[in-house]
Design a protein around this motif. Structure first.
Motif, PDB file in Angstrom:
ATOM      1  N   ARG A  25     -10.689   9.709  -0.541  1.00 18.23           N
ATOM      2  CA  ARG A  25     -10.986   8.224  -0.297  1.00 18.23           C
ATOM      3  C   ARG A  25     -12.481   8.189  -0.540  1.00 18.23           C
ATOM      4  O   ARG A  25     -12.981   7.032  -1.031  1.00 18.23           O
ATOM      5  CB  ARG A  25     -10.707   8.080   1.243  1.00 18.23           C
ATOM      6  CG  ARG A  25      -9.066   7.787   1.384  1.00 18.23           C
ATOM      7  CD  ARG A  25      -8.734   7.141   2.628  1.00 18.23           C
ATOM      8  NE  ARG A  25      -9.145   5.723   2.728  1.00 18.23           N
ATOM      9  CZ  ARG A  25      -9.219   4.871   3.728  1.00 18.23           C
ATOM     10  NH1 ARG A  25      -8.671   5.525   5.035  1.00 18.23           N
ATOM     11  NH2 ARG A  25      -9.364   3.793   3.698  1.00 18.23           N
TER      12      ARG A  25
ATOM     13  N   PRO B 111     -10.999   1.783  -6.848  1.00 14.54           N
ATOM     14  CA  PRO B 111     -10.551   1.065  -5.756  1.00 14.54           C
ATOM     15  C   PRO B 111      -9.314   2.051  -4.741  1.00 14.54           C
ATOM     16  O   PRO B 111      -9.159   1.766  -3.666  1.00 14.54           O
ATOM     17  CB  PRO B 111      -9.352   0.101  -6.438  1.00 14.54           C
ATOM     18  CG  PRO B 111      -9.088   0.608  -7.849  1.00 14.54           C
ATOM     19  CD  PRO B 111     -10.341   1.459  -7.955  1.00 14.54           C
ATOM     20  N   PHE B 112      -8.920   3.193  -5.478  1.00 16.78           N
ATOM     21  CA  PHE B 112      -8.284   4.179  -4.690  1.00 16.78           C
ATOM     22  C   PHE B 112      -8.261   5.455  -5.220  1.00 16.78           C
ATOM     23  O   PHE B 112      -8.653   5.715  -6.233  1.00 16.78           O
ATOM     24  CB  PHE B 112      -6.715   3.617  -4.628  1.00 16.78           C
ATOM     25  CG  PHE B 112      -6.049   3.321  -5.871  1.00 16.78           C
ATOM     26  CD1 PHE B 112      -5.228   4.357  -6.335  1.00 16.78           C
ATOM     27  CD2 PHE B 112      -6.049   2.506  -6.758  1.00 16.78           C
ATOM     28  CE1 PHE B 112      -4.544   4.424  -7.654  1.00 16.78           C
ATOM     29  CE2 PHE B 112      -5.357   2.223  -7.890  1.00 16.78           C
ATOM     30  CZ  PHE B 112      -4.575   3.167  -8.596  1.00 16.78           C
TER      31      PHE B 112
ATOM     32  N   ASN C 155      -1.630   2.311   4.796  1.00  9.62           N
ATOM     33  CA  ASN C 155      -2.643   2.745   3.683  1.00  9.62           C
ATOM     34  C   ASN C 155      -2.567   3.819   3.055  1.00  9.62           C
ATOM     35  O   ASN C 155      -3.390   4.463   2.583  1.00  9.62           O
ATOM     36  CB  ASN C 155      -4.112   2.848   4.385  1.00  9.62           C
ATOM     37  CG  ASN C 155      -4.801   1.362   4.551  1.00  9.62           C
ATOM     38  OD1 ASN C 155      -4.463   0.453   3.991  1.00  9.62           O
ATOM     39  ND2 ASN C 155      -5.607   1.363   5.642  1.00  9.62           N
TER      40      ASN C 155
ATOM     41  N   PRO D 142      -6.582   4.118  -0.068  1.00  9.85           N
ATOM     42  CA  PRO D 142      -7.581   3.212  -0.417  1.00  9.85           C
ATOM     43  C   PRO D 142      -8.690   3.869  -0.656  1.00  9.85           C
ATOM     44  O   PRO D 142      -9.250   4.701   0.343  1.00  9.85           O
ATOM     45  CB  PRO D 142      -7.416   1.912   0.337  1.00  9.85           C
ATOM     46  CG  PRO D 142      -6.719   2.442   1.549  1.00  9.85           C
ATOM     47  CD  PRO D 142      -5.889   3.337   0.982  1.00  9.85           C
TER      48      PRO D 142
END
Length: 282
Positions: A108, A117-118, A135, A152
């Protein structure tokens, strides 16, 4: 760029921020964590791969509303009792938790540092974190059809790390066992680094990580600022302090007395670092 620690925290950390204080085994930014407590910051989302006693102290002081992490404990001793009290009994304030694997947290940070973004990884396969953490999502590889986990990116409002030294331009050098300090710094909106000392030049050290001044916002001298963890080449881990914290953290009254003493005391002056031991940097 190089300012006193209280000024740096006041400039960079605000109520409601997502704050990562990273360091692995050593170079844990304890002095900065204590300054956050002194300044009475609230509603923080605290992020750290391995929260230990400084996070226990931040939680017990009522600074945190949420903890994002992959392991928490008093290393070599046992539980974090202020953490447990906040989760189980909402004291001093309720604490929301979001648990990941080590691999998930590290990836992350990498995604955040990379502007992605992820992150995608296999590390959650077979765990019950999937289904209990919104998540963590399943995605299908468009090339192989394999099912993977997606998490994320982490982009803290503020990342705080501790390092051995900085030069007078604000470039920072750390070495020894390093964790995700570089990635956490590059992923953040604002970055504060505390250091043992400021020097005229950063002599090369094997295995070093250099954070250039252009990616940092403030540098503060905090000699001994990682204690009771250690700073490789400067001072050793204070194992007794970790053992002593178990009794303090276990009891609300003992913790409240500790907190009153911390908040009544002025932060230590930014004096010279501890004497240089033989073989520093080896």
């Amino acid at each position: 760029m190089i300012v006193p620690l209280d000024e740096a925290v006041r400039d960079l950390v605000h109520d409601g921020d997502t704050v990562a204080l990273e360091g692995f085994t050593h170079l844990i930014p304890v002095a900065a964590g204590h300054e956050i407590i002194r300044q009475g910051l609230r509603d923080l989302t605290l992020v750290r791969m391995t929260p230990d006693i400084v996070y226990d102290q931040l939680i017990g002081a009522g600074c945190a509303r949420k903890l994002v992490f992959s392991w928490g404990g008093n290393p070599g001793v046992g539980s974090l009792h202020r953490f447990r009290d906040a989760v189980a009994h909402g004291w001093p304030v309720p604490l929301e938790i979001e648990e990941h694997s080590h691999a998930g947290m590290a990836n992350r940070y990498v995604a955040g540092a990379s502007g992605l973004p992820f992150a995608i990884l296999r590390g959650y396969t077979g765990t019950d974190l999937i289904g209990n953490n919104p998540n963590i999502r399943a995605v299908t590889c468009p090339f192989s059809g394999q099912e993977l986990a997606a998490v994320p990116a982490i982009n803290p409002d503020v990342t705080v790390v501790h390092a051995q030294r900085a030069d007078r331009d604000g470039n920072v050098q750390l070495w020894g066992i390093t964790g995700v300090q570089k990635e956490a710094a590059l992923a953040a909106e604002r970055v504060l680094v505390t250091v043992e000392e400021v020097v005229d030049a950063l002599d090369p050290v094997p295995g070093e990580v250099v954070l250039p001044a252009r990616v940092l916002d403030r540098v503060s001298v905090a000699a001994g600022g990682a204690a009771p963890s250690y700073a490789h080449g400067y001072y050793e881990r204070d194992n007794e302090a970790y053992r002593a914290w178990d009794a303090i953290g276990r009891d609300r009254g003992a913790f409240t007395a500790w907190l009153a003493e911390l908040t009544a005391a002025a932060p230590p002056p930014a004096g010279p670092a501890a004497p240089e031991p033989a073989g520093r940097g080896l």
